[in-house]
Write an enzyme that holds these catalytic residues in place. Structure first.
Site, PDB file in Angstrom:
ATOM      1  N   GLY A   2     -12.939  -3.935   0.868  1.00 31.27           N
ATOM      2  CA  GLY A   2     -14.340  -3.520   0.944  1.00 31.27           C
ATOM      3  C   GLY A   2     -14.671  -2.456  -0.094  1.00 31.27           C
ATOM      4  O   GLY A   2     -15.759  -2.459  -0.675  1.00 31.27           O
ATOM      5  N   LYS A  38     -19.064 -16.920   0.963  1.00 29.99           N
ATOM      6  CA  LYS A  38     -20.509 -16.816   1.182  1.00 29.99           C
ATOM      7  C   LYS A  38     -21.243 -15.967   0.162  1.00 29.99           C
ATOM      8  O   LYS A  38     -20.749 -14.928  -0.259  1.00 29.99           O
ATOM      9  CB  LYS A  38     -20.735 -16.192   2.557  1.00 29.99           C
ATOM     10  CG  LYS A  38     -20.276 -17.051   3.691  1.00 29.99           C
ATOM     11  CD  LYS A  38     -20.925 -16.511   4.930  1.00 29.99           C
ATOM     12  CE  LYS A  38     -20.115 -16.667   6.172  1.00 29.99           C
ATOM     13  NZ  LYS A  38     -20.312 -15.511   7.042  1.00 29.99           N
ATOM     14  N   GLY A  81     -12.226  -8.550  -1.120  1.00 33.53           N
ATOM     15  CA  GLY A  81     -12.123  -9.706  -0.226  1.00 33.53           C
ATOM     16  C   GLY A  81     -10.738 -10.328  -0.277  1.00 33.53           C
ATOM     17  O   GLY A  81      -9.721  -9.634  -0.241  1.00 33.53           O
ATOM     18  N   ARG A 133       0.826  -1.219   0.000  1.00 34.49           N
ATOM     19  CA  ARG A 133       0.000   0.000   0.000  1.00 34.49           C
ATOM     20  C   ARG A 133       0.855   1.262   0.000  1.00 34.49           C
ATOM     21  O   ARG A 133       0.462   2.276  -0.586  1.00 34.49           O
ATOM     22  CB  ARG A 133      -0.912   0.005   1.224  1.00 34.49           C
ATOM     23  CG  ARG A 133      -2.047  -0.968   1.059  1.00 34.49           C
ATOM     24  CD  ARG A 133      -2.977  -0.919   2.239  1.00 34.49           C
ATOM     25  NE  ARG A 133      -4.211  -1.600   1.923  1.00 34.49           N
ATOM     26  CZ  ARG A 133      -5.012  -2.154   2.807  1.00 34.49           C
ATOM     27  NH1 ARG A 133      -4.708  -2.107   4.091  1.00 34.49           N
ATOM     28  NH2 ARG A 133      -6.117  -2.742   2.437  1.00 34.49           N
TER      29      ARG A 133
HETATM   30  P1  AMP Z   1     -13.843 -14.047   0.184  1.00 36.86           P
HETATM   31  O1  AMP Z   1     -13.126 -13.254   1.236  1.00 36.86           O
HETATM   32  O2  AMP Z   1     -15.315 -13.864   0.186  1.00 36.86           O
HETATM   33  O3  AMP Z   1     -13.236 -13.833  -1.174  1.00 36.86           O
HETATM   34  O4  AMP Z   1     -13.707 -15.593   0.578  1.00 36.86           O
HETATM   35  C1  AMP Z   1     -12.467 -16.220   0.602  1.00 36.86           C
HETATM   36  C2  AMP Z   1     -12.531 -17.471   1.439  1.00 36.86           C
HETATM   37  O5  AMP Z   1     -13.472 -18.386   0.888  1.00 36.86           O
HETATM   38  C3  AMP Z   1     -11.215 -18.186   1.477  1.00 36.86           C
HETATM   39  O6  AMP Z   1     -10.717 -18.191   2.792  1.00 36.86           O
HETATM   40  C4  AMP Z   1     -11.547 -19.617   1.014  1.00 36.86           C
HETATM   41  O7  AMP Z   1     -10.888 -20.611   1.764  1.00 36.86           O
HETATM   42  C5  AMP Z   1     -13.041 -19.684   1.233  1.00 36.86           C
HETATM   43  N1  AMP Z   1     -13.665 -20.702   0.363  1.00 36.86           N
HETATM   44  C6  AMP Z   1     -13.612 -20.793  -0.960  1.00 36.86           C
HETATM   45  N2  AMP Z   1     -14.240 -21.891  -1.387  1.00 36.86           N
HETATM   46  C7  AMP Z   1     -14.720 -22.536  -0.299  1.00 36.86           C
HETATM   47  C8  AMP Z   1     -15.465 -23.745  -0.087  1.00 36.86           C
HETATM   48  N3  AMP Z   1     -15.813 -24.525  -1.102  1.00 36.86           N
HETATM   49  N4  AMP Z   1     -15.762 -24.081   1.188  1.00 36.86           N
HETATM   50  C9  AMP Z   1     -15.381 -23.286   2.205  1.00 36.86           C
HETATM   51  N5  AMP Z   1     -14.698 -22.139   2.082  1.00 36.86           N
HETATM   52  C10 AMP Z   1     -14.356 -21.757   0.836  1.00 36.86           C
END
Ligand code: AMP
Length: 403
Positions: free
Chosen positions: A383, A198, A360, A37
């Site tokens: 974010g 999620k 993310g 950064r």
């Molecule tokens: P995000 O911050 O929303 O981009 O989510 C990233 C996180 O999603 C990472 O820590 C991954 O390990 C998790 N993730 C991705 N695919 C899966 C899955 N099939 N089951 C559980 N966690 C997952």
């Protein structure tokens, strides 16, 4: 871009208030563990210094209270910033009031002053106007290069412009140009890739992408909520049952708009999560079709047929936005799906697509694939990038002076 940038103003002999995003990680000895950064603001800072400005840098670290926890002090940035700028950096014990004013008063062209953590004052996050006026009073003109906080209306980015003309720094300009312009007038085909844990974190992004993209690849943990909503078995996979209706609504909206949604065809399932101590000795994985996920098995990555379908969807794309990994990429057994997508995005970029990755956990997932350099733009915001992709108004950007 319709916003003024540092190239549109004369900074010679002026004191320039620069809002930067130096919310960097530290180790236990308060050594900076990742200075990305800071490094990414250097083009802006060096340009201003080369054009005869004195700099007053303002930023926040962490989530301090008015108790001023010392681990959040910006003094821990001074030494490294001075090395990066190859010149001394002065430090003010406060960001407003006599301590800041005294130091700011005597600045000469080429001088750099770093102010103490803005968030030691509650007024910063409240966008308090008197506090913004105090910050603005230190300088002659303001520059906003802190894209990472532009989804928030805080005093230093949304308040200061009410008192001082504020223009975009190069980093901010790049983010607005890439993400803003891409969303406004994408070259087609436009493919969005949305993964991560999620659905609930990404509803806004998926919905906005249905309005804008031609195809949407849905992978990672969130795909299971869509699968379950369609009546497919998902075993012990991550899922949000309270989002089934929403998932169905999103699929319906996509169908009505003629947007193709690409969901997994097969999955890599595991009998336990790889963080489990027993995984090393008792962990088992297998590839199964998406309609064959049994109880006791957790889908943690895309299978090969899925990766092939995702890659095919990216073939010939002219615009790609990618947010979120395709599996639990932190563990090598479940990183293949993310790597396959990274390769397909890199290939499409090589063949002329504009690719944007951000929001993310996307940057660390991309870094693990070693293909970061092959992407057109890796957004610095977490974010902020997500909210920009959701199509929300960004108060920090709105406040920058129009051309
Ligand atoms: P995000 O911050 O929303 O981009 O989510 C990233 C996180 O999603 C990472 O820590 C991954 O390990 C998790 N993730 C991705 N695919 C899966 C899955 N099939 N089951 C559980 N966690 C997952």
């Amino acid at each position: 871009m319709d916003k003024k940038t540092i190239k549109d103003i004369d900074v010679k002999g002026k004191k320039v208030f620069v809002r930067v995003d130096y919310n960097v990680p530290f180790d236990a000895e308060m050594k900076i563990t990742d200075d990305t950064r800071m490094v990414r603001t250097l083009p802006t800072l060096n340009y201003l210094l080369d054009h005869g400005a004195a700099l007053i840098l303002a930023c926040h670290i962490g989530r301090p209270t008015e108790a001023r926890e010392p681990q959040f002090s910006t003094k821990h940035l001074v030494k490294h910033l001075s090395e990066l700028l190859k010149r001394p950096v002065q430090w003010a014990e406060d960001c407003v009031g006599p301590k800041a004013e005294e130091k700011a008063k005597d600045l000469k062209p080429g001088d750099v002053l770093l102010l103490e953590n803005l968030r030691y004052h509650k007024a910063e996050k409240k966008n308090d106007d008197a506090f913004a006026a105090q910050l603005a009073s230190l300088a002659d003109v303001a520059v906003d290069d802190a894209f990472g906080v532009s989804h928030r209306a805080h005093a230093s980015n949304a308040g200061v412009p009410k008192h001082l003309e504020t223009v975009a720094g190069f980093l901010m300009e790049k983010e607005i140009n890439y993400i803003g312009k891409t969303l406004e007038a994408p070259k087609r085909p436009f493919v969005a890739i949305i993964g991560g844990a999620k659905v609930s974190d990404k509803i806004g992004v998926i919905s906005n992408m249905i309005d804008k993209a031609d195809k949407i690849i849905i992978g990672g943990g969130m795909a299971h909520t869509f699968d379950a909503a369609k009546g497919l078995p998902i075993g012990d996979s991550l899922c949000e049952p309270d989002k089934y209706d929403l998932a169905r609504d999103l699929l319906k909206k996509a169908e009505e708009k003629g947007v193709e949604i690409i969901l997994p065809l097969d999955l890599k399932v595991s009998n336990m999560f790889p963080a489990d101590e027993k995984y090393a000795t008792e962990g088992k994985t297998k590839i199964v079709d998406v309609d064959k996920v049994e109880d006791g098995w957790d889908a943690l990555d895309s299978g090969p047929k899925t990766s092939e379908a995702y890659s095919k969807a990216l073939d010939g794309a002219k615009t790609i936005i990618w947010n979120g990994p395709m599996g639990v990429f932190e563990y090598k057994d479940f990183a293949d799906g993310t790597l396959a997508v990274a390769k397909a995005v890199a290939k499409a970029t090589d063949e002329g697509a504009i690719s944007i990755v951000g929001g993310g956990d996307s940057i660390s997932a991309l870094n693990k694939t070693g293909l970061t350099d092959k992407i057109s733009h890796v957004s610095t915001g977490g974010g902020a990038t997500l909210e920009f992709l959701e199509g929300k108004e960004m108060p920090g950007i709105a406040a920058i002076a129009d051309k």
